[in-house]
Write a protein that holds these residues in place. Structure first.
Motif, PDB file in Angstrom:
ATOM      1  N   VAL A 148      13.719  18.364   6.129  1.00 51.01           N
ATOM      2  CA  VAL A 148      12.469  18.246   6.417  1.00 51.01           C
ATOM      3  C   VAL A 148      12.403  19.028   7.781  1.00 51.01           C
ATOM      4  N   ARG A 149      13.348  19.082   8.520  1.00 51.00           N
ATOM      5  CA  ARG A 149      13.198  19.975   9.909  1.00 51.00           C
ATOM      6  C   ARG A 149      13.405  21.227   9.399  1.00 51.00           C
ATOM      7  N   ALA A 150      14.045  22.145   9.334  1.00 52.43           N
ATOM      8  CA  ALA A 150      13.716  23.133   8.508  1.00 52.43           C
ATOM      9  C   ALA A 150      13.096  23.515   8.274  1.00 52.43           C
ATOM     10  N   ARG A 151      12.237  22.145   6.820  1.00 52.32           N
ATOM     11  CA  ARG A 151      10.865  22.417   6.317  1.00 52.32           C
ATOM     12  C   ARG A 151       9.734  23.252   7.566  1.00 52.32           C
ATOM     13  N   GLY A 152       9.908  22.490   8.391  1.00 58.00           N
ATOM     14  CA  GLY A 152       8.831  22.321   9.336  1.00 58.00           C
ATOM     15  C   GLY A 152       9.271  23.360  10.407  1.00 58.00           C
ATOM     16  N   THR A 153      10.018  24.331  10.121  1.00 54.65           N
ATOM     17  CA  THR A 153      10.275  25.397  11.022  1.00 54.65           C
ATOM     18  C   THR A 153      10.171  26.985  10.146  1.00 54.65           C
ATOM     19  N   ALA A 154      10.857  27.907  10.783  1.00 53.33           N
ATOM     20  CA  ALA A 154      11.120  28.964   9.606  1.00 53.33           C
ATOM     21  C   ALA A 154      13.007  29.124   9.970  1.00 53.33           C
ATOM     22  N   ALA A 155      13.678  28.597   9.848  1.00 53.70           N
ATOM     23  CA  ALA A 155      14.941  28.243  10.101  1.00 53.70           C
ATOM     24  C   ALA A 155      15.421  28.286   8.565  1.00 53.70           C
ATOM     25  N   ASP A 156      16.510  29.003   8.296  1.00 54.42           N
ATOM     26  CA  ASP A 156      17.009  28.940   7.030  1.00 54.42           C
ATOM     27  C   ASP A 156      18.223  28.270   7.373  1.00 54.42           C
ATOM     28  N   LEU A 157      18.729  28.043   5.561  1.00 52.91           N
ATOM     29  CA  LEU A 157      20.724  27.413   5.420  1.00 52.91           C
ATOM     30  C   LEU A 157      20.645  28.514   4.329  1.00 52.91           C
ATOM     31  N   GLY A 158      22.137  29.009   5.153  1.00 50.55           N
ATOM     32  CA  GLY A 158      22.853  29.886   3.960  1.00 50.55           C
ATOM     33  C   GLY A 158      23.161  28.606   3.023  1.00 50.55           C
ATOM     34  N   VAL A 159      23.961  28.784   2.131  1.00 50.64           N
ATOM     35  CA  VAL A 159      24.535  28.895   1.007  1.00 50.64           C
ATOM     36  C   VAL A 159      25.310  27.576   1.656  1.00 50.64           C
ATOM     37  N   GLU A 160      25.663  28.062   2.098  1.00 47.84           N
ATOM     38  CA  GLU A 160      27.661  26.965   2.912  1.00 47.84           C
ATOM     39  C   GLU A 160      26.911  25.928   3.335  1.00 47.84           C
ATOM     40  N   ASP A 161      25.511  25.909   4.212  1.00 48.13           N
ATOM     41  CA  ASP A 161      25.705  24.999   5.218  1.00 48.13           C
ATOM     42  C   ASP A 161      24.380  23.762   3.630  1.00 48.13           C
ATOM     43  N   TYR A 162      23.551  25.057   2.668  1.00 52.07           N
ATOM     44  CA  TYR A 162      23.104  24.517   2.045  1.00 52.07           C
ATOM     45  C   TYR A 162      23.677  23.171   1.213  1.00 52.07           C
ATOM     46  N   VAL A 163      24.849  23.441   0.538  1.00 51.29           N
ATOM     47  CA  VAL A 163      25.397  22.736  -0.854  1.00 51.29           C
ATOM     48  C   VAL A 163      25.597  21.507   0.150  1.00 51.29           C
ATOM     49  N   ARG A 164      26.607  21.965   1.369  1.00 50.63           N
ATOM     50  CA  ARG A 164      26.654  20.262   2.468  1.00 50.63           C
ATOM     51  C   ARG A 164      25.702  19.576   2.016  1.00 50.63           C
ATOM     52  N   VAL A 165      24.393  19.755   2.489  1.00 53.82           N
ATOM     53  CA  VAL A 165      23.380  19.282   2.963  1.00 53.82           C
ATOM     54  C   VAL A 165      22.904  18.269   1.627  1.00 53.82           C
ATOM     55  N   ARG A 166      22.135  19.729  -0.022  1.00 53.40           N
ATOM     56  CA  ARG A 166      22.302  19.482  -0.626  1.00 53.40           C
ATOM     57  C   ARG A 166      23.130  17.813  -1.593  1.00 53.40           C
ATOM     58  N   ARG A 167      24.711  18.635  -1.303  1.00 53.60           N
ATOM     59  CA  ARG A 167      25.203  17.148  -1.567  1.00 53.60           C
ATOM     60  C   ARG A 167      25.312  15.654  -1.141  1.00 53.60           C
ATOM     61  N   HIS A 168      24.685  15.961   0.008  1.00 52.94           N
ATOM     62  CA  HIS A 168      24.057  13.994   0.143  1.00 52.94           C
ATOM     63  C   HIS A 168      22.561  13.921  -0.180  1.00 52.94           C
ATOM     64  N   ALA A 169      21.314  15.128  -0.076  1.00 49.77           N
ATOM     65  CA  ALA A 169      20.286  14.846   0.099  1.00 49.77           C
ATOM     66  C   ALA A 169      19.770  14.570  -1.263  1.00 49.77           C
ATOM     67  N   PHE A 170      20.757  15.147  -1.501  1.00 50.30           N
ATOM     68  CA  PHE A 170      20.686  14.302  -3.656  1.00 50.30           C
ATOM     69  C   PHE A 170      20.621  12.752  -3.662  1.00 50.30           C
ATOM     70  N   GLY A 171      21.418  12.208  -3.467  1.00 47.83           N
ATOM     71  CA  GLY A 171      22.169  10.878  -3.377  1.00 47.83           C
ATOM     72  C   GLY A 171      22.615  10.712  -4.256  1.00 47.83           C
ATOM     73  N   ALA A 172      23.574  11.670  -4.999  1.00 47.07           N
ATOM     74  CA  ALA A 172      24.585  11.000  -5.910  1.00 47.07           C
ATOM     75  C   ALA A 172      25.476  10.304  -5.193  1.00 47.07           C
ATOM     76  N   LEU A 173      25.961  10.913  -4.083  1.00 48.89           N
ATOM     77  CA  LEU A 173      26.900   9.948  -4.140  1.00 48.89           C
ATOM     78  C   LEU A 173      26.968   8.096  -3.466  1.00 48.89           C
ATOM     79  N   VAL A 174      25.613   8.132  -3.427  1.00 49.29           N
ATOM     80  CA  VAL A 174      24.953   6.659  -3.305  1.00 49.29           C
ATOM     81  C   VAL A 174      24.935   5.944  -4.290  1.00 49.29           C
ATOM     82  N   PHE A 175      24.267   6.747  -5.984  1.00 53.91           N
ATOM     83  CA  PHE A 175      24.956   6.487  -6.578  1.00 53.91           C
ATOM     84  C   PHE A 175      25.932   6.177  -7.558  1.00 53.91           C
ATOM     85  N   PHE A 176      27.191   7.212  -7.078  1.00 52.09           N
ATOM     86  CA  PHE A 176      28.436   7.028  -7.444  1.00 52.09           C
ATOM     87  C   PHE A 176      29.396   5.552  -6.622  1.00 52.09           C
ATOM     88  N   ASP A 177      28.931   5.286  -6.158  1.00 52.09           N
ATOM     89  CA  ASP A 177      28.644   3.763  -5.104  1.00 52.09           C
ATOM     90  C   ASP A 177      28.706   2.358  -6.417  1.00 52.09           C
TER      91      ASP A 177
END
Length: 725
Positions: free
Chosen positions: A168-197
């Motif tokens: 949400v913060r990144a969408r509100g600014t001109a900041a971009d995420l590189g592939v490495e950072d995006y993969v890290r953030v997306r892994r948690h943002a999607f919520g899959a690890l919560v559902f695996f538990d």
């Protein structure tokens, strides 16, 4: 060519691969439908969904994925998994749809979740998601596993919310995420690890955090989380691109590696295949300690892939995913872009999809003038949609009526806004406008939205009804009621917070209103409340319930839309060359300025209807019993109807009185049998308000610097209007 930022609205055709994972979904549960129905009732009971959301979930496959994730779990475990899925879907919609997550709302929500799951209480009483979590979902969840499992789940849940906040913060600014950072953030943002538990505990097999020193379980989970989130990204690429979503694996790859659309899609697909291969390799190396976990994760990945293949929202057209083009994608009403600037999306719809189905809202979008006018005048387009829009709040009211019933009730109210009554109201309008101008004298600058455009229509419509609204405190109180009421009516995105606040707001207003009804029944006066209490339909008096609802409708419609219209009118008078001077020279020019403002800058951008049968429109067919969004803001700028539609032309109208009738060229007051009851009142309010304002402050002008742009998904106007007096 790299994908542009922030929005890609057109692209060369590209191929979205058919994602075939080497994993099978879990077998279909025999109790799938009862489990789905139970979750819907749970969501209704806790205020997460209203009638619209319930019908939507009952008629689509969305909850089917939650049921599939439950696997073979029984009893409490299965219901917890599916209820969490519904809770997460509602949260995801709130974050992605519109402005809810901005201005610290998601930060406060996350802090409350942290307090609730940490045993410290702290839920805001007005957020049904937090109430459901604190009072029901979290207590049922912690009963499924031991303390270590609960703490692991809690950690994944909070990391999920933190990742959402980062995006949400990144969408509100001109900041971009590189592939490495995006993969890290997306892994948690999607919520899959919560559902695996949750899935582990639901199966009755919550495992330690690590089964071997090599951390095989975490590695398997991370790879599986990447697979399910990237599967979603690849299927969503066309939809995300047309809406300007910068944070999708495909768009991140395109930006970082300077790839074209097809190259980025292929690169994302390659990463997905590599993640599947890595998962399989880890499973083989650790077969002894991770086989049970791996098998369940395989089922989850298989279920997600199967769901994305079959869910209609991810299909660009009936033929599937073989070839795609962002021009084929329907911009959804849930897009934040409709809040910021809808006109590029309107133009896209008019050009490529004039009659388009918006799957996320289950709504058909009409964007061309000919189609919108046809829908507003054809009796096959009914007001049945108000059964979920407003009836749960106010009951059956004039806005939900059609046919003879509507005509009879409209006839009762029409005299209050026409002829002799309007002449009396005109005197009140002039008095109120002069009073507000008097309060501005002696100041160097003001915000006219707060000081003029808001109180003027509130005070006028309150006088018409016979309610006190002359002091700032009284105006503020009415404004609070109408603001919440309008938000409930315009809650097309079905945000649960608005669904919950609506009834409490109504009850507060009705408690205030009832003594006024009692007084008018005992001693009638010359106001509209007295007239309604003395009226009959088919020989029967109007009930107090109906009169209260009618007062709420008239007060809300008569203030909210007029506030926006007046703000837009003043903006055009100040910003469009020659308009202010024309109005000062010739008061009749205010009528022309308002007519053109209503056309180009419609205060209400859309209204809904529902078809009683299938209808063939000039640009395409709409099925029976469909919810239809008549995009007024788009129709009023259709170049097939208006020359130079984006320009302000003070002399555009041929006959000015015609522009304030059901035959008007613009559609801001509607058309046909449901043409706005208060159109003449609005005309008098807004034109009088502008003339009084300019007479009092002939040098009225904008201060230096950028002015706030108009915003709004349904009601559209600037949030404030700073002027130098």
């Amino acid at each position: 060519m790299p994908l542009p930022s922030p929005a890609l609205v057109r692209s060369a055709p590209f191929t979205v691969p058919r994602l075939r994972l080497p994993f099978d979904a879990p077998p279909t549960r025999p109790d799938a439908e009862p489990l789905r129905a139970r979750a819907i009732r749970w969501g209704e009971r806790h205020g997460l969904i209203g009638p619209r959301g319930s019908a939507r979930l009952a008629g689509t496959s969305l909850l089917g994925l939650g049921v599939a994730l439950a696997g073979t779990a029984t009893g409490a475990g299965a219901s917890v998994v599916v209820d969490w899925f519904l809770w997460a879907v509602v949260l995801d919609d709130r974050v992605d749809d519109g402005p809810w997550a901005e201005d610290g709302a998601l930060d406060r929500f996350t802090a409350a979740v942290e307090a609730i799951t940490g045993g410290r209480g702290g839920r805001p009483a007005d957020d049904p998601m937090l109430a459901a979590l604190a009072d029901d979902l979290w207590p049922r969840t912690v009963a499924l596993g031991d303390a270590a499992w609960v703490e692991r789940l809690r950690g994944h849940l909070l990391r999920h919310l933190d990742a959402q906040r980062e995006l949400v913060r990144a969408r509100g600014t001109a900041a971009d995420l590189g592939v490495e950072d995006y993969v890290r953030v997306r892994r948690h943002a999607f919520g899959a690890l919560v559902f695996f538990d949750l899935i582990e505990a639901g199966d009755g097999a919550a495992h330690p955090a690590a089964a071997c020193r090599s951390g095989c379980r975490d590695a398997l989970r991370e790879r599986a989380a990447d697979v399910v989130s990237w599967t979603n990204d690849i299927h969503s690429v066309a939809k995300d691109a047309v809406l300007g979503e910068r944070f999708n694996l495909v768009t991140v790859l395109a930006r970082e590696r300077a790839l074209g659309v097809q190259g980025a899609v292929d690169a994302a697909h390659g990463m997905l295949v590599a993640a599947v291969d890595d998962f399989t390799a880890v499973r083989r190396r650790h077969a002894a300690c991770g086989s049970g976990v791996a098998r369940r994760l395989e089922q989850v990945m298989g279920a997600c892939a199967e769901w994305h293949r079959t869910a209609s929202r991810y299909h660009l057209r009936a033929g599937g995913h073989a070839s795609a083009h962002t021009g084929e994608v329907t911009p959804t009403l849930k897009s934040r872009q409709f809040e910021v600037d809808p006109h590029p999306l309107y133009a896209l719809l008019r050009t490529t999809r004039p009659v388009a189905y918006d799957e996320p809202t289950d709504t058909w979008l009409l964007s061309r003038y000919a189609d919108v006018r046809a829908a507003l005048t054809d009796p096959r387009f009914t007001n049945a949609n108000y059964g979920w829009q407003i009836a749960p709040l106010l009951g059956h009211s004039i806005v939900s009526m059609d046919g003879r019933e509507h005509a009879a009730h409209r006839a009762l109210l029409t005299p209050a806004f026409r002829s002799r009554a309007l002449a009396l109201i005109q005197a009140s309008i002039t008095e109120v406008a002069a009073s507000l101008v008097g309060e501005l004298r002696g100041h160097d600058r003001a915000d006219l939205v707060t000081a003029f455009a808001t109180p003027l229509p509130i005070r006028v419509i309150a006088r018409v009804l016979g309610l006190p609204a002359d002091t700032p405190e009284q105006v503020d109180r009415v404004r609070a009621w109408t603001g919440v009421g309008f938000s409930y009516l315009a809650n097309y995105r079905q945000d649960p917070g608005l669904l919950t606040r609506g009834p409490a707001n109504r009850d507060d207003f009705y408690d205030y209103l009832q003594p006024h009804l009692d007084a008018r029944r005992a001693r009638p006066a010359g106001d509209l409340i007295s007239a309604m209490l003395a009226s009959t339909v088919d020989g029967r008096p109007l009930s107090d319930e109906y009169v209260r609802g009618c007062c709420a409708v008239l007060l809300t419609a008569g203030s909210e839309t007029s506030t926006a219209g007046l703000a837009n009118l003043v903006v055009n008078a100040l910003d469009e060359p020659g308009v202010r001077d024309a109005v000062r020279r010739d008061p009749a020019a205010a009528d022309r300025a308002l007519a053109e403002t209503l056309r180009r800058d419609a205060p209400m951008q859309l209204v809904l209807r529902q078809t009683s049968e299938a209808v063939e429109l000039p640009s395409g067919a709409v099925p029976a019993h469909a919810t239809v969004a008549c995009l007024i803001g788009s129709a009023n700028r259709d170049p097939e109807r208006f020359d130079r539609p984006d320009e302000f032309d003070l002399d555009r109208a041929d006959g000015i009185d015609r522009e304030y009738s059901a035959a008007s060229s613009h559609l801001s007051f509607g058309a046909g049998r449901h043409y706005c009851l208060g159109a003449h009142l609005a005309r008098a309010e807004l034109t009088t308000g502008l003339r009084v304002l300019l007479d009092a402050f002939p040098g009225l002008r904008r201060p230096p610097g950028p002015a706030p742009a108009p915003t709004g998904f349904v009601k559209r106007c600037p949030p404030r209007l700073d002027v130098l007096l």
